[in-house]
Write a protein that holds these residues in place. Structure first.
Motif, mmCIF file in Angstrom:
data_model
loop_
_atom_site.group_PDB
_atom_site.id
_atom_site.type_symbol
_atom_site.label_atom_id
_atom_site.label_comp_id
_atom_site.label_asym_id
_atom_site.label_seq_id
_atom_site.Cartn_x
_atom_site.Cartn_y
_atom_site.Cartn_z
ATOM 1 N N HIS A 12 28.794 92.803 44.248
ATOM 2 C CA HIS A 12 27.962 91.844 44.978
ATOM 3 C C HIS A 12 26.480 92.002 44.659
ATOM 4 N N ALA A 13 26.010 93.224 44.581
ATOM 5 C CA ALA A 13 24.586 93.454 44.306
ATOM 6 C C ALA A 13 24.229 92.942 42.916
ATOM 7 N N LEU A 14 25.113 93.190 41.946
ATOM 8 C CA LEU A 14 24.875 92.732 40.578
ATOM 9 C C LEU A 14 24.900 91.201 40.513
ATOM 10 N N ALA A 15 25.842 90.606 41.242
ATOM 11 C CA ALA A 15 25.937 89.141 41.268
ATOM 12 C C ALA A 15 24.691 88.530 41.897
ATOM 13 N N THR A 16 24.202 89.151 42.967
ATOM 14 C CA THR A 16 23.007 88.638 43.625
ATOM 15 C C THR A 16 21.803 88.723 42.694
ATOM 16 N N ALA A 17 21.695 89.861 41.971
ATOM 17 C CA ALA A 17 20.574 90.039 41.048
ATOM 18 C C ALA A 17 20.615 89.006 39.925
ATOM 19 N N GLY A 18 21.796 88.589 39.530
ATOM 20 C CA GLY A 18 21.922 87.622 38.445
ATOM 21 C C GLY A 18 22.001 86.188 38.905
ATOM 22 N N GLY A 19 21.918 85.965 40.208
ATOM 23 C CA GLY A 19 21.999 84.608 40.733
ATOM 24 C C GLY A 19 23.378 84.002 40.588
ATOM 25 N N VAL A 20 24.427 84.839 40.637
ATOM 26 C CA VAL A 20 25.810 84.389 40.429
ATOM 27 C C VAL A 20 26.495 84.165 41.770
ATOM 28 N N ARG A 21 27.177 82.997 41.913
ATOM 29 C CA ARG A 21 27.940 82.733 43.125
ATOM 30 C C ARG A 21 29.412 82.421 42.846
ATOM 31 N N ALA A 22 29.724 81.981 41.632
ATOM 32 C CA ALA A 22 31.108 81.647 41.282
ATOM 33 C C ALA A 22 31.388 82.111 39.860
ATOM 34 N N GLY A 23 32.654 82.397 39.594
ATOM 35 C CA GLY A 23 33.000 82.885 38.257
ATOM 36 C C GLY A 23 34.394 82.461 37.843
ATOM 37 N N ILE A 24 34.602 82.439 36.541
ATOM 38 C CA ILE A 24 35.921 82.146 35.987
ATOM 39 C C ILE A 24 36.123 83.042 34.767
ATOM 40 N N ALA A 25 37.321 83.592 34.625
ATOM 41 C CA ALA A 25 37.672 84.420 33.474
ATOM 42 C C ALA A 25 38.904 83.810 32.818
ATOM 43 N N LEU A 26 38.814 83.612 31.514
ATOM 44 C CA LEU A 26 39.881 82.943 30.779
ATOM 45 C C LEU A 26 40.412 83.865 29.670
ATOM 46 N N PRO A 27 41.732 83.996 29.562
ATOM 47 C CA PRO A 27 42.287 84.879 28.529
ATOM 48 C C PRO A 27 42.123 84.285 27.135
ATOM 49 N N LEU A 28 41.829 85.136 26.168
ATOM 50 C CA LEU A 28 41.765 84.735 24.766
ATOM 51 C C LEU A 28 42.941 85.395 24.048
ATOM 52 N N ARG A 29 43.753 84.587 23.395
ATOM 53 C CA ARG A 29 44.971 85.098 22.762
ATOM 54 C C ARG A 29 44.872 85.025 21.243
ATOM 55 N N ARG A 30 45.506 86.028 20.621
ATOM 56 C CA ARG A 30 45.672 86.025 19.164
ATOM 57 C C ARG A 30 47.150 86.189 18.893
ATOM 58 N N GLU A 31 47.720 85.189 18.225
ATOM 59 C CA GLU A 31 49.156 85.194 17.935
ATOM 60 C C GLU A 31 49.963 85.371 19.225
ATOM 61 N N GLY A 32 49.500 84.727 20.308
ATOM 62 C CA GLY A 32 50.213 84.750 21.574
ATOM 63 C C GLY A 32 49.935 85.956 22.445
ATOM 64 N N ARG A 33 49.218 86.954 21.940
ATOM 65 C CA ARG A 33 48.939 88.170 22.711
ATOM 66 C C ARG A 33 47.509 88.125 23.251
ATOM 67 N N VAL A 34 47.332 88.547 24.523
ATOM 68 C CA VAL A 34 45.984 88.582 25.103
ATOM 69 C C VAL A 34 45.152 89.608 24.338
ATOM 70 N N ALA A 35 44.085 89.114 23.710
ATOM 71 C CA ALA A 35 43.249 89.992 22.884
ATOM 72 C C ALA A 35 41.817 90.061 23.384
ATOM 73 N N GLY A 36 41.522 89.337 24.467
ATOM 74 C CA GLY A 36 40.169 89.368 24.997
ATOM 75 C C GLY A 36 40.035 88.426 26.180
#
Length: 266
Positions: free
Chosen positions: A107-131
């Motif tokens: 929370h403290a880091l989010a407040t310092a960066g002005g962040v209120r919402a977030g989304i994380a999306l998987p990146l796949r290589r050949e069907g495997r989560v790679a990032g």
């Protein structure tokens, strides 16, 4: 409309990027041109479950680039947005970061960066989560269904580019292997040609030494010299056979060698 333009810019980066890191930087830079986005970062996932930051943009980017994390839920940092995405292989959305107790550590880091919402999306290589690709916005409820769908489309474009990089890399490796094989084949043909011509000369030499040995008396002083010529010719014939085997023009015949005998005969 601005988000669609960002998506097009990411598409262009995915099609024209030379490698992973250049692609990740282009994605982060393109996403940051959308005013509501405060922070973007991309991390790669290794076999041990560690997420290593590869590119970031925004006020906290320098902090994020020095902050590796793990996707193991049992770890403290395994509860982060990106770690949950990496572990589940699914898109994770939080539309009011400061209202979520499970993210209290950030929370403290989010407040310092002005962040209120977030989304994380998987990146796949050949069907495997790679990032994971993560975007953070300054507005609560920014990542609605439509926005999330567009960002998932953007992540899919990044995955397409990563697969393209892998295919191109594999193709380059096969081309290198083919060139190396062609060079070896050329060397083999040269060695085979030299060995063939040399073998013709040795045939004449060995034939004449045999004739000389038959004509010389057992006690003739020249007999020892002719015998040495014959032995040297036979050793040269052995080398010729090895060259022919290397050039694939003759089947190899493995045999046990007595090193002491070989050295003594030199």
């Amino acid at each position: 409309a601005r988000l669609y333009k960002t998506l097009l810019e990411v598409d262009e980066a995915a099609l024209g990027g030379p490698d992973d890191d250049a692609l990740y930087r282009s994605v982060c830079d393109a996403a940051m041109r959308f005013d509501a986005i405060r922070l973007v970062w991309v991390a790669s996932l290794d076999g041990a479950g560690a997420l290593t930051p590869r590119a970031a943009a925004g006020p906290l980017s320098s902090h994020l680039l020095s902050m590796p994390t793990r996707s193991d839920p049992a770890c403290f940092d395994g509860q982060s947005l990106m770690a949950q995405c990496a572990a589940s292989g699914r898109t994770v959305v939080v539309n009011d970061y400061l209202a979520e107790p499970r993210y209290a550590a950030w929370h403290a880091l989010a407040t310092a960066g002005g962040v209120r919402a977030g989304i994380a999306l998987p990146l796949r290589r050949e069907g495997r989560v790679a990032g994971v690709l993560a975007l953070y916005a300054a507005e609560v409820d920014f990542f609605d269904d439509q926005t999330s769908a567009l960002l998932e489309s953007m992540a899919n474009d990044v995955c397409f580019a990563l697969d393209r990089f892998d295919r191109s890399r594999a193709l380059r490796e096969r081309e290198e292997e083919l060139r190396a094989a062609q060079k070896m084949e050329a060397v083999g043909r040269l060695a085979g040609g030299v060995a063939h011509d040399f073998n013709n000369l040795l045939t004449v030499i060995l034939s004449n030494t045999e004739i000389l040995l038959e004509d010389l008396r057992p006690d003739d002083v020249a007999r020892e010299d002719v015998e040495q010529i014959r032995q040297a010719g036979e050793r040269a014939a052995d080398l010729t056979r090895q060259l022919l085997a290397f050039s694939r023009k003759q089947v190899m015949e493995p045999r046990v060698l007595d090193l002491g005998e070989v050295v003594a005969g030199m």
